[in-house]
Design a protein around this motif. Structure first.
Motif, short mmCIF file in Angstrom:
data_model
loop_
_atom_site.label_atom_id
_atom_site.label_comp_id
_atom_site.label_asym_id
_atom_site.label_seq_id
_atom_site.Cartn_x
_atom_site.Cartn_y
_atom_site.Cartn_z
N SER A 94 40.87 23.05 38.49
CA SER A 94 40.35 22.11 37.50
C SER A 94 38.97 22.53 36.97
CB SER A 94 40.29 20.70 38.07
OG SER A 94 39.50 20.67 39.23
N ASP A 95 38.25 23.36 37.71
CA ASP A 95 36.95 23.84 37.24
C ASP A 95 37.02 25.26 36.69
OD1 ASP A 95 35.32 21.55 37.76
OD2 ASP A 95 35.52 21.97 39.90
N GLY A 96 38.23 25.74 36.41
CA GLY A 96 38.38 27.08 35.86
C GLY A 96 38.51 28.14 36.94
N VAL A 97 38.26 29.38 36.55
CA VAL A 97 38.41 30.51 37.48
C VAL A 97 37.11 31.31 37.55
CG1 VAL A 97 40.91 30.73 37.15
CG2 VAL A 97 39.35 32.05 35.70
N SER A 98 37.01 32.10 38.57
CA SER A 98 35.82 32.92 38.78
C SER A 98 35.77 34.07 37.77
CB SER A 98 35.81 33.48 40.19
OG SER A 98 36.87 34.42 40.35
N ASP A 99 34.60 34.65 37.62
CA ASP A 99 34.44 35.82 36.76
C ASP A 99 35.30 36.97 37.24
OD1 ASP A 99 32.64 34.45 35.14
OD2 ASP A 99 30.87 35.29 36.15
N ALA A 100 35.48 37.09 38.55
CA ALA A 100 36.31 38.16 39.10
C ALA A 100 37.77 38.02 38.67
CB ALA A 100 36.20 38.20 40.62
N VAL A 101 38.26 36.79 38.61
CA VAL A 101 39.64 36.56 38.15
C VAL A 101 39.73 36.90 36.66
CG1 VAL A 101 41.42 34.82 37.76
CG2 VAL A 101 40.18 34.87 39.93
N ARG A 102 38.74 36.47 35.88
CA ARG A 102 38.74 36.80 34.44
C ARG A 102 38.72 38.31 34.23
NH1 ARG A 102 38.61 32.80 31.07
NH2 ARG A 102 37.92 30.76 31.76
N ALA A 103 37.96 39.01 35.06
CA ALA A 103 37.88 40.46 34.93
C ALA A 103 39.20 41.14 35.28
CB ALA A 103 36.76 41.00 35.81
N ARG A 104 39.94 40.56 36.21
CA ARG A 104 41.23 41.14 36.62
C ARG A 104 42.33 40.89 35.59
NH1 ARG A 104 45.35 43.17 37.13
NH2 ARG A 104 46.65 43.51 38.98
N ALA A 105 42.18 39.85 34.77
CA ALA A 105 43.20 39.52 33.79
C ALA A 105 43.29 40.60 32.72
CB ALA A 105 42.88 38.18 33.15
N ASP A 106 44.52 40.95 32.38
CA ASP A 106 44.77 41.90 31.31
C ASP A 106 44.78 41.20 29.95
OD1 ASP A 106 45.29 44.43 32.83
OD2 ASP A 106 46.82 43.15 33.74
N GLU A 107 45.06 39.91 29.97
CA GLU A 107 45.06 39.12 28.74
C GLU A 107 45.00 37.64 29.12
OE1 GLU A 107 48.94 38.71 26.62
OE2 GLU A 107 49.60 40.24 28.04
N THR A 108 44.71 36.81 28.12
CA THR A 108 44.74 35.37 28.33
C THR A 108 45.75 34.76 27.38
OG1 THR A 108 42.93 35.04 26.78
CG2 THR A 108 42.35 35.19 29.11
N PHE A 109 46.35 33.68 27.81
CA PHE A 109 47.38 32.99 27.04
C PHE A 109 47.08 31.50 27.08
CE2 PHE A 109 51.90 31.28 27.09
CZ PHE A 109 52.09 31.40 25.73
#
Length: 156
Positions: A107-122
């Protein structure tokens, strides 16, 4: 194709569980789909929102298969119609992405490390969905995408 849905939080209500189970059953002929639940962390017990995101993020990253193409579900992500989503999954498969991981954060989003691991967002659009509903909608859209890709009736 192998798909892992990594979601923060446990489905508590039976109707959410039943809805997810139904779409997981429908997806079986098309792909191997698994859902991994990451315990949500109470910010008050973790030392704040950022600490809670970091702990949840560590769990998310541990659950994401190493070679997976990671798609983070985020309100600011790219929006696609169901047909475009289907085409995108087909394109990923043609480019050799045989394993996908979709991440639904807490509910509070994700960490910067998770965002960095993502290849894309949907994104499902600018609306805010409860995380349990987002999981159901994601599974339904995956099912719809496979039906569209194979020219099978369902998507109208």
């Amino acid at each position: 194709m192998k798909i892992t849905v990594v979601a923060v939080g446990k489905l508590k209500e039976k109707f959410w569980v039943a809805a997810c189970d139904e779409y997981l059953k429908r997806l079986r002929p098309y792909a191997k789909v698994a859902v991994t639940e990451i315990p949500d962390v109470d910010p008050a017990r973790a030392g704040g929102v950022e600490a809670a995101r970091e702990r949840e993020g560590a769990g998310i990253l541990a659950a994401v298969p190493e070679c997976a193409h990671v798609i983070l579900m985020a309100i600011e992500g790219k929006q696609r119609s169901s047909v475009d989503f289907s085409r995108h999954l087909d394109d990923l498969a043609l480019r050799g992405a045989s394993e996908l991981a979709f991440v639904i954060g807490g509910s509070d989003g994700v960490s910067d490390a998770v965002r960095a691991r993502a290849d894309e967002t949907f994104s499902f659009g600018p609306i805010t969905l409860p995380h349990n509903l987002a999981r159901v909608v994601l599974l339904e859209q995956l099912y719809r995408a496979f039906k569209i890709s194979r020219g099978e009736p369902y998507h109208k």
